[in-house]
Enzyme design. Structure first.
Site: not given
Length: 290
Positions: A39, A106, A153, A185, A210
């Site tokens: 995302y 799945r 991310k 972070e 990140l």
């Protein structure tokens, strides 16, 4: 105002603009079953996107790292984002974009010949005059239990959610995550300290954190304004002895940290370096948003 439900947001789901109550994805979407997705969150000021090219470039890197295709061109994604901003009347807020590997029965192995899913929605938020930025936040330190590829991310955010919830329950605004004795972070942001000598310190870019878009912009602004920047790891103890501390993210810009665990920094108020960097970033963002 009359009775009835307010008009809901328009969101984008796999090719269609629909009201949020009608927005649906399959129960077999791998983002739902495996967290198999990535995302981006881009801020909106004055109805314009901030750092859109950098966010889309990072989206491409995340997709490539997971061997995942992008369901639309970057130009088409930008067009969708702008249409959503217009449809929802977003002057100030954020736009969330999520790509998952797609829909398949799945199975842990990657499916063949599936179309990735794309979901985009907006959120109205007070970014410029956020009261939190005016008073600062407190943070607690917690063990970093996330996977080792934090530079991707991904939508696998349960560890971050657990950290934020523990911070809330302990009366703090957020958590700084610690691994091998060093701060990596924040739960959803990059972490910084300002030493007593005025040096801005933040973790160097590796798989451990990140690669923040706002981080890159703020460090560039700091260096242009004459600040010394050191990209290295720092300990919670060093942070507690710092002159100032702050976080950066797309949705929080530059936000002061005025307390770390039980240690109050800068008399409990936003420090001058942090305040200046926030002002410089907002000026730059408004000037360059498109």
């Amino acid at each position: 105002m009359g009775k009835g439900n307010p008009v809901s947001r328009v969101v984008y789901v796999n090719g269609d603009f629909v009201r949020e109550k009608e927005a649906k994805v399959s129960v077999f979407d791998r983002g739902f079953l495996f967290g198999d997705g990535v995302y981006e969150v881009c801020s909106v000021l004055d109805g314009k996107l901030i750092d859109k090219d950098a966010h889309l470039a990072r989206l491409g890197r995340s997709l490539e790292s997971l061997k995942m295709n992008c369901p639309a061109s970057l130009e088409d994604i930008t067009s969708i984002q702008r249409e959503l901003i217009a449809k929802n009347g977003i002057v100030e807020g954020t736009i969330y974009l999520q790509v998952t590997r797609g829909v398949a029965d799945r199975d842990f192995n990657f499916p063949n010949s599936v179309t990735p899913s794309l979901v985009i929605f907006t959120q109205k938020k007070n970014l410029l005059n956020d009261p939190i930025a005016g008073k600062g936040i407190s943070v607690i330190t917690l063990p970093d239990i996330r996977w080792r590829r934090r530079d991707i991310k991904t939508v696998m955010l349960l560890p971050a959610s657990l950290a934020k919830q523990e911070a809330l329950e302990r009366g703090a605004g957020d958590a700084w995550l610690v691994e091998d004795g060093y701060v990596t972070e924040g739960s959803a942001n990059n972490a910084y300290i300002v030493t007593m000598g005025g040096v801005i310190v933040t973790r160097q870019l590796t798989h451990s954190i990140l690669h923040g878009i706002t981080r890159k912009a703020v460090l560039k602004l700091a260096e242009q304004d004459g600040y010394e920047v050191e990209e290295r790891a720092f300990t919670p103890g060093e942070a507690c002895e710092a002159a100032e501390a702050f976080i950066t993210s797309a949705s929080s810009f530059v936000t002061p940290v005025v307390k770390i665990n039980d240690r109050v920094l800068c008399n409990g108020i936003p420090g001058p370096v942090t305040s200046k960097l926030r002002r410089l970033y907002i000026e730059m963002a408004r000037a360059e948003a498109e």
